[in-house]
Structures are given as structure tokens and as C-alpha cells.
Write an enzyme that holds these catalytic residues in place. Structure first.
Site: not given
Ligand code: TRP
Length: 339
Positions: A119, A201, A204
Site C-alpha cells: 500500500k 484474485k 474491484k
């Protein structure tokens, strides 16, 4: 006469962030299991909105996302009569224990978290302390309820391990205070992959919107996305190594119909991918229809939603306050000021 008390149900804690669209992957991978766990376990569920602000949110959108996620989870089958389902920011003990646990968590431990590293790369302009300390907040969520089990996907496994380490450390310094939580691995754990790149995976945040199906997608969109799903050139509906796209579709079809892999292979024996994809799309649409209808009803009923999350916050507060009070006493804080 001897009375038998039923064995205490094990406690399961889980949470999901209200950060926008909830996908078919979230649902089949985690949420569908939540609803099934409610019978066998004492489940406590939360929307982890304090976690969500580690990435900057637009206030109006954030507020809407939180309420919509709450309604959608109820529509999926989270039953507020059985399982307290609360909103993290409405239960102040979470932020309080998180601070305390920060002081029992090492900088080095948090620096090793792979999600923090990922992140930080993705949000290089906002590597805030919350992003760094996120795992100790997650540990607080779990430990406040003395959870025995936490259903976790691969991406949260390292955080759960850290929660265990922090709990064991605290217990060791003082005396047994926290239950050490174990990961809960669902029996039929589904890992739903991207429809466009079935080695990744379903997410969204994928740039290609055809890669994922949202729980609230319209039937036409669902059909289109499955029609475009990546398969292979071999052309046979069977589960096999190297057939990631087909394997993923078989997995999805199996989850929503309850059919086994062998049954599915038999059903589509001699048929092409076109037929198979259409059948998957239809099965998914059928499965989601009642959820979408229930969502449409619930999101209109703000008073009911408020009643549910308010009651859940009260339950969560009284459960978690017990743990927090013990912790504070052991550390040596003065007793709480009298009101
Ligand atoms: N961090 C989790 C996620 O992003 C959500 C979460 C917050 C959670 N607290 C938790 C999951 C406690 C399990 C247990 O998916």
C-alpha cells in the site's frame, strides 16, 4: 436431576471494510461463509470503517458507502438477531485498545507487513501512520471480543499472526488476558479470480471492469462479463491444471449452485464454453436476485438500519468494555473517573 449446559459456542470475529463496491469475490470468498457460520458459532461482525480512512475518503461518499455496505451485508444474510453486526467507529473501545496495543507492537514487526509495503507503493503520496499501525487496530478488533477464530483470506493471514503475537506478548508481561485467536479456514473456501486474468484474485481495484462482478451488477452486465471471461483454446469444461479461467468459472458455478466439480463436468460434457459461460451467468444472476431485491428494500429503510447498527454497537460496547477495563487495570492506569 443433572442439568447439562450446552457447550459454549466458540467466538468468531470478522470484519470487512466499507470501501465501495462489494464483489462476487468478496461474497463467495468470505461473506457467504459469514452467514453460514452464524448457526454453529457465536459470531460478531463489523464494518471496519476506522481502517478505511487509512486511504483518504470523500466524506459524502464514505458515509454512503458505509450505509450501503451495511444494508448489503444484511441482504446477504448477516442476521442481526443472531450476530451483533456493528460499525467499528461507533464503538470507542476499538480506537482505545488500538492505541494501547501500539505500545506493545514493535516498529520492526509493522515494517515487515507485506500489505503495508504494497500500500505504501500504491499510495506513495499518503503513507500515513494509520496505514502503518493498521494491524494493531485489527488486533484490537479481534482481541476485544476474546475471539477464538477469525476467518481470513491469504491477504490478512500475516495480520492475524501479528495479532496472536501481540496477544501472547501482553499475556506474558501481565497474566492471561486475551484469547489467542486461530485462523478459521472454511471447508469450502473459494478463492474467486479475475475474469480477465484468472491468475489474479478478483478485485474491484482492477482497471478492467470486466474483470469483476459486483454484487449489485445488473443481469445484463453479469451476462456480458461472463461472456467475455478469459478461458483457453482447449475447449472442454473440466477442472485441470493450467485451465485457470475454466477452473475459476467451475468454482463460481459450484459455489452458487452447490453442485460438485464432477457433476458440473458431466453437465457440460460435449458442450462448449459459450454454453457454459451462459449457464454460469444465469446461475450467478439467480443467486444474486434475492440479495439484490432485499438490498433494494433495506436501503430504503434507514430507520431499520439505524436500529440494527445502534443495538449492535451497544452489545459490542458492553462486550469489549470488559476486555478493555481488564487491560487498563493490568497496565496500571487509575480506575476510570466517576461520571
Ligand atoms: N483488515 C481487514 C480487511 O481489510 C478488515 C478487518 C478489520 C478485519 N479488522 C478485522 C478482518 C478483524 C478480520 C478481523 O479485509
Amino acid at each position: 436431576m443433572e442439568t447439562t449446559t450446552p457447550p459454549q459456542k466458540k467466538i468468531i470475529f470478522s470484519a470487512i471494510q466499507p470501501s465501495g463496491t462489494i464483489t462476487l469475490g468478496n461474497y463467495l470468498g468470505a461473506l457467504k461463509n459469514w452467514t453460514q457460520l452464524q448457526e454453529e458459532y457465536r459470531c460478531i461482525f463489523a464494518l471496519a470503517d476506522l481502517h478505511t480512512i487509512t486511504v483518504r475518503q470523500e466524506p459524502a461518499v464514505f458515509r454512503r458507502n458505509t450505509l450501503e455496505a451495511y444494508a448489503l451485508l444484511l441482504a446477504c444474510g448477516v442476521d442481526p438477531q443472531k450476530s451483533p453486526f456493528f460499525i467499528q467507529s461507533q464503538v470507542h473501545t476499538h480506537a482505545e485498545l488500538a492505541w494501547i496495543l501500539n505500545c506493545y507492537t514493535q516498529f520492526g514487526e509493522l515494517s515487515r507487513m507485506t500489505q503495508f509495503k504494497d500500500k505504501s507503493l500504491k499510495h506513495a503520496d499518503n503513507i500515513n501512520v494509520g496505514l502503518f499501525a493498521y494491524p494493531s487496530l485489527m488486533a484490537a478488533d479481534i482481541l476485544l471480543y476474546q475471539a477464538d477464530l477469525v476467518p481470513v483470506g491469504a491477504d490478512q493471514k500475516q495480520h492475524l499472526e501479528l495479532a496472536r503475537d501481540i496477544a501472547a506478548r501482553f499475556n506474558g508481561i501481565y497474566s492471561p488476558t486475551f484469547t489467542i485467536p486461530d485462523p478459521y479456514i472454511p471447508k469450502d473456501g473459494a478463492r474467486i479470480m479475475s475474469l480477465q486474468d484468472p491468475t489474479k484474485k478478483m478485485s474491484k481495484s482492477d482497471e478492467n471492469p470486466n474483470a469483476w462482478v459486483a454484487l449489485l451488477d445488473k443481469p445484463d452486465d453479469i451476462v456480458r462479463k461472463f461472456k467475455r471471461a478469459v478461458t483457453d483454446s482447449e475447449g472442454g469444461v473440466r477442472y485441470a491444471e493450467g485451465k485457470d479461467g475454466v477452473n475459476n468459472l467451475i468454482g463460481i458455478y459450484s459455489c452458487v449452485t452447490g453442485k460438485s466439480c464432477a457433476e458440473i463436468e458431466k453437465e457440460f460434457d460435449g458442450k462448449g464454453y459459450g454454453d457454459f459461460k451462459a449457464a454460469v451467468a444465469e446461475a450467478v444472476t439467480d443467486h444474486l436476485r434475492p440479495i439484490q431485491e432485499e438490498y433494494a428494500r433495506l436501503i430504503q429503510d434507514k430507520a431499520y438500519l439505524e436500529q440494527c447498527y445502534t443495538a449492535a454497537a451497544q452489545t459490542a460496547l458492553s462486550l469489549s468494555q470488559r476486555t478493555l477495563s481488564k487491560v487498563m487495570k493490568k497496565i496500571g492506569f487509575l480506575p476510570p473517573a466517576k461520571p
